[in-house]
Structures are given as structure tokens and as C-alpha cells.
Design an enzyme around this catalytic site. Structure first.
Site, PDB file in Angstrom:
ATOM      1  N   GLY A  11       0.830  -1.204   0.000  1.00  0.00           N
ATOM      2  CA  GLY A  11       0.000   0.000   0.000  1.00  0.00           C
ATOM      3  C   GLY A  11       0.856   1.243   0.000  1.00  0.00           C
ATOM      4  N   ALA A  18       2.944   1.136   3.083  1.00  0.00           N
ATOM      5  CA  ALA A  18       2.858  -0.045   3.929  1.00  0.00           C
ATOM      6  C   ALA A  18       3.629  -1.172   3.252  1.00  0.00           C
ATOM      7  CB  ALA A  18       1.399  -0.446   4.140  1.00  0.00           C
ATOM      8  N   LYS A  33       4.335   0.349   8.532  1.00  0.00           N
ATOM      9  CA  LYS A  33       3.940   1.609   7.913  1.00  0.00           C
ATOM     10  C   LYS A  33       5.127   2.564   8.000  1.00  0.00           C
ATOM     11  CE  LYS A  33      -0.973   1.193   9.056  1.00  0.00           C
ATOM     12  NZ  LYS A  33      -2.131   1.813   9.743  1.00  0.00           N
ATOM     13  N   ASP A 128     -11.628   7.344   9.371  1.00  0.00           N
ATOM     14  CA  ASP A 128     -11.347   6.770   8.047  1.00  0.00           C
ATOM     15  C   ASP A 128     -11.881   5.341   7.945  1.00  0.00           C
ATOM     16  OD1 ASP A 128     -10.400   6.975   5.464  1.00  0.00           O
ATOM     17  OD2 ASP A 128      -8.436   6.158   5.963  1.00  0.00           O
TER      18      ASP A 128
END
Length: 373
Positions: A11, A18, A33, A128
Site C-alpha cells: 500500500g 505499507a 507503515k 477513516d
């Protein structure tokens, strides 16, 4: 990073990525991350470290577990457990139009509710929530590390797109979006461009859910999509609904059930009192002017005004701070030099109407250039 072996990137966002890694000492897979802190101001870097410390306190079976964090050469690394089962978004795409059973939907939704309850009880907003962040456990990220406004427009609440004050009820709206997506395999609010999407969210109109699902489930979706945040239930009220609580009792032991529902705000304790040490900062790179953060980007505490303009309530507060004259029956005509309070009230109402029209126009103009794929 010398303790981990990189496998692949899974990601990427505006200020980080990520990466799937494997621990060298145990061969256990984790996700790291990586957040570039060189683009942050000193204050933003410190806030990020504090929020990572808060993230470390979230211990719940339905929340992806924090392992450790550290900084090296201007990068903040956050190590989390790896959920190999994928996320709900992938499972929805795999269905190819074949709806999930209500039993499966409610099992997933209850786990989402329990995770959100854990953070709301600690006065933390997720901001989120979306199907991509909900594998078997919900992925929780701090506001600097996870939230991008334009990145996830389908799940935004009306108060956010209208640039109004928001609270935990915005998370409830997003939970409604996920629940609707599970029952229909589609987004509740879809449009070919951002302008029309924003208008659909503001109006709160969505295609009806199939009648093959129960009245309770369809009614819950309607409650989560109430346009006025005050009309939406909080997560504790959702979990106490009879048909939801039946699922909760199947997932939790009696002891876990008592622990989860014997309080609503962590027995009055403030989470900050027990925070672990924040990640130790490394020597900052050579100082040079940092580029200003983009509105709504992941390295800045989310400020709707930075994306959609000044909030309407700012004018309301400034005008409301003026001393009001008590109304009296049969009030005489104002004398020269005396404040005409009726006129002031009318002017205030007109100002609010103009500001609302201007704000909505800014939202639409800003969004019209964005397209939804």
C-alpha cells in the site's frame, strides 16, 4: 529495520507506504507503515509520536495489533500485525453480484462495532472507516498517518462535506456506508464525479436495500444514515439493540461481555496517563524549509476548513458573541444612536444564508474537477 526482511509493498499514501516484512528472528510476517517525517513541521512530528503512543494502547481482538515503532533517518516506522485473510472490499469484489447472507453480514458488522466502541470509549475518533480497512480486524491509523479526505469520498458524512463541526457520529455514518456495502455490494452514494457525489451525500438519498433482509437490518441502516448527527445512534446504542446483542453474546464470553459493557468511557480514566514512551526520534536531517502540507493530506490533523473553506459556525459564533437586548412587548421605535436589534437579527440571518450558499458553491467548484473511477 535491520530486524526485518522486506517482502513486498502492499500500500501507499501521500506521505508513506505499507510494506509486508518478515522478522529475521522468528519468520513471522508483519506490516510496517513507513511515514516520511521530513515533510512535517517539528510540531507535526511530535504530534505523530504522541498519536503512535496512543495507538499502542489499543488492545482489542477486533483491532489490528500494534507491535513497536521506531525512527531512522527521517522516517517513522510503525510495526503492526499482518492480517493475511484480506479485507472486506476484496471479499465484496469476489462475490460478483451474489449477496452475502444476513447472518454473515451481522457477524462482520458486530465485530466492527466492538472495535469502534473500544476507541470511542476512549474518546478517539477513527475518521477513516471503510471496507478496505476492515479485514477480520479493523485497521486503526492516526489522523496524520491514515486520513486522506479526497481519497475515500464514498464514506464521508454530510457534516464533513458541508464543512460543519463533526464528532464520533461521523464514524457512525461511515459504519452505515460499510453496512450498506455489505448488504448490496455497492456504495450507498455513487456518482460519476465529485460534484454529484457531494450532492448525493448532502441529500442523504440512497437506493433501498433488498427486502430479502430483515426489517431490523434495513431499519438500522436508515438510522445510521440520518443526516442530522444527533439523530444517529452512538455505537453503544447500536450494540444494545436486541438483534445485535444476540450476536455479541455469541462472540464474547460472559467475562468479556461484562468488561465491554460495564462502562462507556473507560471507567473515567484518561488514556494519556498510561502512555508508553513515544518513539525515540533520530537526529533530524539537515534543516531546510519544509513544503507546506496539502489540505486533507495524511501528515496534517484533518481540518475540514482547509479543504472546504471556513465553517459556517464561525460566523454564527462571532455574531452570537454580541450582547443581545432582551425582547420586550411593544418596543418603541429605536432612537438615533440606539442599536436596532431586530435589524441586526435579520442581517445575521441573511449573512448565514449567503455564507451557506457561498460555501456550498466552493465545495461543488472544488469537487467538480475530481472524478470518481
Amino acid at each position: 529495520m535491520n530486524k526485518y526482511t522486506r517482502i513486498r509493498q502492499i500500500g501507499e499514501g501521500a506521505f508513506g507506504k505499507a510494506v509486508l516484512v518478515r522478522r529475521k528472528d522468528s519468520s513471522v510476517q508483519c506490516v510496517i507503515k513507513e511515514i516520511n517525517t521530513t515533510k512535517m513541521s517539528p510540531k507535526e512530528r511530535e504530534e505523530s509520536r504522541k498519536e503512535v503512543a496512543v495507538l499502542a494502547q489499543l488492545k482489542h481482538p477486533n483491532i489490528v495489533s500494534y507491535i513497536e515503532s521506531f525512527e531512522e533517518r527521517g522516517t517513522l516506522y510503525i510495526v503492526m500485525n499482518y492480517c493475511s485473510g484480506g479485507d472486506l472490499y476484496s471479499k465484496i469484489n469476489e462475490r460478483r453480484g451474489q449477496l452475502f447472507s444476513e447472518d454473515q453480514i451481522l457477524n462482520w458488522f458486530v465485530q466492527l462495532c466492538l472495535a469502534i466502541k473500544h476507541i470511542h470509549d476512549r474518546k478517539i475518533l477513527h475518521r477513516d472507516i471503510k471496507s478496505q480497512k476492515f479485514p477480520r480486524k479493523i485497521s486503526f491509523g492516526t489522523v496524520q498517518l491514515a486520513h486522506t479526505c479526497i481519497g475515500t469520498p464514498y464514506y464521508l458524512s454530510p457534516e464533513i462535506v458541508e464543512n460543519m463541526p463533526y464528532n464520533n457520529k461521523s464514524d457512525i455514518w461511515s459504519m452505515g456506508c460499510v453496512l450498506y456495502e455489505l448488504t448490496t455490494l455497492k456504495h450507498a452514494f455513487e456518482a460519476g464525479n465529485m460534484k454529484n457525489l457531494v450532492l448525493k451525500i448532502i441529500r442523504g438519498n440512497y437506493p433501498p436495500v433488498s427486502p430479502q433482509f430483515s426489517y431490523d437490518l434495513r431499519g438500522l441502516i436508515a438510522q445510521l444514515f440520518k443526516r442530522n448527527p444527533r439523530d444517529r445512534p452512538n455505537v453503544n446504542a447500536i450494540l444494545r439493540k436486541n438483534f445485535i446483542m444476540q450476536r455479541v453474546r455469541k462472540l464474547l464470553s460472559d467475562q468479556d461481555l461484562a468488561d465491554e459493557f460495564s462502562h462507556t468511557v473507560m471507567h473515567g480514566h484518561k488514556i494519556a496517563k498510561a502512555l508508553p514512551p513515544a518513539p525515540k526520534p533520530s537526529a533530524d536531517p539537515a534543516r531546510k524549509p519544509a513544503p507546506g502540507p496539502r489540505p486533507g493530506s495524511a501528515n496534517k490533523r484533518y481540518d475540514p476548513a482547509a479543504v472546504y473553506g471556513a465553517p459556517l459556525n464561525s460566523a454564527r459564533r462571532s455574531l452570537g458573541d454580541q450582547k443581545k437586548r432582551p425582547s420586550t412587548p411593544g418596543r418603541p421605535v429605536p432612537v438615533p444612536g440606539q442599536v436596532d436589534w431586530e435589524k441586526k437579527k435579520k442581517e445575521r440571518q441573511e449573512l448565514e444564508q449567503r455564507r451557506r450558499a457561498e460555501m456550498r458553491k466552493r465545495v461543488i467548484d472544488m469537487a467538480s474537477s475530481q472524478s470518481i473511477v
